[in-house]
Design a protein around this motif. Sequence first.
Motif, PDB file in Angstrom:
ATOM      1  N   ILE A   1       1.048  -1.165  -0.469  1.00  0.00           N
ATOM      2  CA  ILE A   1      -0.335   0.326   0.003  1.00  0.00           C
ATOM      3  C   ILE A   1       0.909   1.376   0.179  1.00  0.00           C
ATOM      4  CG2 ILE A   1      -1.510   1.548   1.480  1.00  0.00           C
ATOM      5  CD1 ILE A   1      -2.820  -0.992   2.252  1.00  0.00           C
ATOM      6  N   GLY A   2       0.741   2.193  -0.553  1.00  0.00           N
ATOM      7  CA  GLY A   2       1.474   3.457  -1.144  1.00  0.00           C
ATOM      8  C   GLY A   2       1.742   4.037  -2.205  1.00  0.00           C
ATOM      9  N   SER A   3       2.545   4.661  -2.340  1.00  0.00           N
ATOM     10  CA  SER A   3       3.298   5.147  -3.953  1.00  0.00           C
ATOM     11  C   SER A   3       4.737   5.702  -3.830  1.00  0.00           C
ATOM     12  CB  SER A   3       2.418   6.307  -4.207  1.00  0.00           C
ATOM     13  OG  SER A   3       2.842   6.667  -5.008  1.00  0.00           O
ATOM     14  N   VAL A   4       5.410   5.721  -4.179  1.00  0.00           N
ATOM     15  CA  VAL A   4       6.582   6.603  -4.229  1.00  0.00           C
ATOM     16  C   VAL A   4       6.855   7.959  -4.498  1.00  0.00           C
ATOM     17  CG1 VAL A   4       7.609   4.032  -4.735  1.00  0.00           C
ATOM     18  CG2 VAL A   4       6.847   6.019  -6.753  1.00  0.00           C
ATOM     19  N   VAL A   5       5.287   8.595  -4.978  1.00  0.00           N
ATOM     20  CA  VAL A   5       4.945  10.049  -5.514  1.00  0.00           C
ATOM     21  C   VAL A   5       5.391   9.980  -3.825  1.00  0.00           C
ATOM     22  CG1 VAL A   5       3.993  11.433  -5.807  1.00  0.00           C
ATOM     23  CG2 VAL A   5       3.700   9.553  -7.208  1.00  0.00           C
ATOM     24  N   PRO A   6       5.899  10.439  -3.416  1.00  0.00           N
ATOM     25  CA  PRO A   6       5.685  10.898  -1.963  1.00  0.00           C
ATOM     26  C   PRO A   6       7.190  11.401  -1.639  1.00  0.00           C
ATOM     27  CG  PRO A   6       4.005   9.754  -0.888  1.00  0.00           C
ATOM     28  CD  PRO A   6       4.311   9.030  -2.335  1.00  0.00           C
ATOM     29  N   GLY A   7       8.154  10.480  -2.144  1.00  0.00           N
ATOM     30  CA  GLY A   7       9.279  10.189  -1.729  1.00  0.00           C
ATOM     31  C   GLY A   7       9.944  11.212  -3.266  1.00  0.00           C
ATOM     32  N   LEU A   8       8.904  10.867  -3.794  1.00  0.00           N
ATOM     33  CA  LEU A   8       9.902  11.552  -5.557  1.00  0.00           C
ATOM     34  C   LEU A   8       9.853  13.275  -4.666  1.00  0.00           C
ATOM     35  CD1 LEU A   8       8.315   9.875  -8.345  1.00  0.00           C
ATOM     36  CD2 LEU A   8      10.675   9.619  -7.967  1.00  0.00           C
ATOM     37  N   LEU A   9       8.787  13.584  -4.740  1.00  0.00           N
ATOM     38  CA  LEU A   9       8.783  14.706  -4.110  1.00  0.00           C
ATOM     39  C   LEU A   9      10.385  15.877  -3.885  1.00  0.00           C
ATOM     40  CD1 LEU A   9       5.411  14.840  -2.646  1.00  0.00           C
ATOM     41  CD2 LEU A   9       6.095  15.830  -5.065  1.00  0.00           C
ATOM     42  N   PHE A  10      11.202  15.369  -3.207  1.00  0.00           N
ATOM     43  CA  PHE A  10      12.063  15.537  -2.458  1.00  0.00           C
ATOM     44  C   PHE A  10      13.792  15.475  -3.557  1.00  0.00           C
ATOM     45  CE2 PHE A  10       9.501  14.663   1.129  1.00  0.00           C
ATOM     46  CZ  PHE A  10       9.566  15.785   1.706  1.00  0.00           C
ATOM     47  N   GLU A  11      13.499  15.362  -4.270  1.00  0.00           N
ATOM     48  CA  GLU A  11      14.214  14.898  -5.713  1.00  0.00           C
ATOM     49  C   GLU A  11      14.274  16.724  -6.419  1.00  0.00           C
ATOM     50  OE1 GLU A  11      16.055  12.539  -6.632  1.00  0.00           O
ATOM     51  OE2 GLU A  11      15.625  11.600  -5.288  1.00  0.00           O
ATOM     52  N   PRO A  12      14.963  16.819  -7.399  1.00  0.00           N
ATOM     53  CA  PRO A  12      15.084  18.176  -8.112  1.00  0.00           C
ATOM     54  C   PRO A  12      14.102  18.472  -8.592  1.00  0.00           C
ATOM     55  CG  PRO A  12      17.216  17.637  -8.101  1.00  0.00           C
ATOM     56  CD  PRO A  12      16.274  16.028  -7.408  1.00  0.00           C
ATOM     57  N   LEU A  13      13.004  19.336  -9.021  1.00  0.00           N
ATOM     58  CA  LEU A  13      11.838  19.525  -9.876  1.00  0.00           C
ATOM     59  C   LEU A  13      12.681  19.834 -10.862  1.00  0.00           C
ATOM     60  CD1 LEU A  13       9.145  20.861  -6.706  1.00  0.00           C
ATOM     61  CD2 LEU A  13       9.240  18.763  -8.146  1.00  0.00           C
ATOM     62  N   ASP A  14      12.642  18.521 -12.190  1.00  0.00           N
ATOM     63  CA  ASP A  14      12.365  18.907 -13.391  1.00  0.00           C
ATOM     64  C   ASP A  14      11.919  18.191 -14.346  1.00  0.00           C
ATOM     65  OD1 ASP A  14      13.114  16.631 -12.686  1.00  0.00           O
ATOM     66  OD2 ASP A  14      16.316  17.387 -13.862  1.00  0.00           O
ATOM     67  N   ASP A  15      11.759  18.099 -15.534  1.00  0.00           N
ATOM     68  CA  ASP A  15      11.187  17.906 -15.969  1.00  0.00           C
ATOM     69  C   ASP A  15      10.701  15.926 -16.521  1.00  0.00           C
ATOM     70  OD1 ASP A  15       9.828  20.043 -17.113  1.00  0.00           O
ATOM     71  OD2 ASP A  15      11.581  19.628 -19.068  1.00  0.00           O
ATOM     72  N   ILE A  16      12.264  15.238 -16.103  1.00  0.00           N
ATOM     73  CA  ILE A  16      11.997  13.840 -15.496  1.00  0.00           C
ATOM     74  C   ILE A  16      12.120  13.616 -13.976  1.00  0.00           C
ATOM     75  CG2 ILE A  16      13.694  12.253 -14.816  1.00  0.00           C
ATOM     76  CD1 ILE A  16      15.935  13.709 -17.049  1.00  0.00           C
ATOM     77  N   THR A  17      11.265  13.936 -12.957  1.00  0.00           N
ATOM     78  CA  THR A  17      10.890  13.651 -12.178  1.00  0.00           C
ATOM     79  C   THR A  17       9.676  14.074 -11.843  1.00  0.00           C
ATOM     80  OG1 THR A  17      12.911  14.910 -10.292  1.00  0.00           O
ATOM     81  CG2 THR A  17      10.375  14.451  -9.528  1.00  0.00           C
ATOM     82  N   LEU A  18       8.831  15.329 -13.168  1.00  0.00           N
ATOM     83  CA  LEU A  18       7.283  15.388 -12.935  1.00  0.00           C
ATOM     84  C   LEU A  18       6.711  14.327 -13.932  1.00  0.00           C
ATOM     85  CD1 LEU A  18       6.750  19.035 -14.156  1.00  0.00           C
ATOM     86  CD2 LEU A  18       6.208  17.664 -11.826  1.00  0.00           C
ATOM     87  N   HIS A  19       8.210  13.683 -14.869  1.00  0.00           N
ATOM     88  CA  HIS A  19       7.621  12.296 -15.559  1.00  0.00           C
ATOM     89  C   HIS A  19       7.213  11.279 -14.839  1.00  0.00           C
ATOM     90  CE1 HIS A  19       7.281   9.729 -18.885  1.00  0.00           C
ATOM     91  NE2 HIS A  19       8.070   8.834 -18.357  1.00  0.00           N
ATOM     92  N   LEU A  20       8.017  10.671 -14.055  1.00  0.00           N
ATOM     93  CA  LEU A  20       7.906  10.557 -12.703  1.00  0.00           C
ATOM     94  C   LEU A  20       7.037   9.768 -11.959  1.00  0.00           C
ATOM     95  CD1 LEU A  20      12.265   9.309 -12.357  1.00  0.00           C
ATOM     96  CD2 LEU A  20      10.266   8.177 -13.046  1.00  0.00           C
ATOM     97  N   ILE A  21       6.492  11.143 -11.626  1.00  0.00           N
ATOM     98  CA  ILE A  21       5.579  11.033 -10.264  1.00  0.00           C
ATOM     99  C   ILE A  21       4.074  11.098 -11.218  1.00  0.00           C
ATOM    100  CG2 ILE A  21       4.382  12.814  -9.351  1.00  0.00           C
ATOM    101  CD1 ILE A  21       6.410  14.438  -8.480  1.00  0.00           C
TER     102      ILE A  21
END
Length: 134
Positions: free
Chosen positions: A59-79
């Motif tokens: 249960i859950g998502s990796v999205v909360p962890g991705l929020l602490f990565e640099p907010l670039d186009d790659i991170t937005l695509h991963l989210i």
Amino acid sequence: MAIDERGRLILGRYTGPALMFGSEPESVFGPKPDRNVVLTSIYNILTTAAGSVPYNPRIGSVVPGLLFEPLDDITLHLIRYYAGKELSEQEPRIRVRTVLTSRTGDNKVSVSVSFQLVGDPIGEVFGANLDFSR
């Protein structure tokens, strides 16, 4: 919710807690529309860190962890990718149509999910918008 031809209340197919509570007692304890129950589930899945629920690491998502990565186009695509993938896997009551992400500030990300309820004869498309900030 709907009313049948005899004037009786047709309860939703899905039951469970819903966050959209009103001020009346029946709005807290009464039946909730299907979309509110599913919206609450979508919110819970995307805001719960993967592996943080004891005895149920799926249960859950990796999205909360991705929020602490640099907010670039790659991170937005991963989210966008993981939000769609995890909702499709963990919420069997919906069919995910689209997931959109946008940067709404230096430290904020908006995730918009459009979905249909499985088994809905009308095929109405609903939306869920979640704003994340780090």
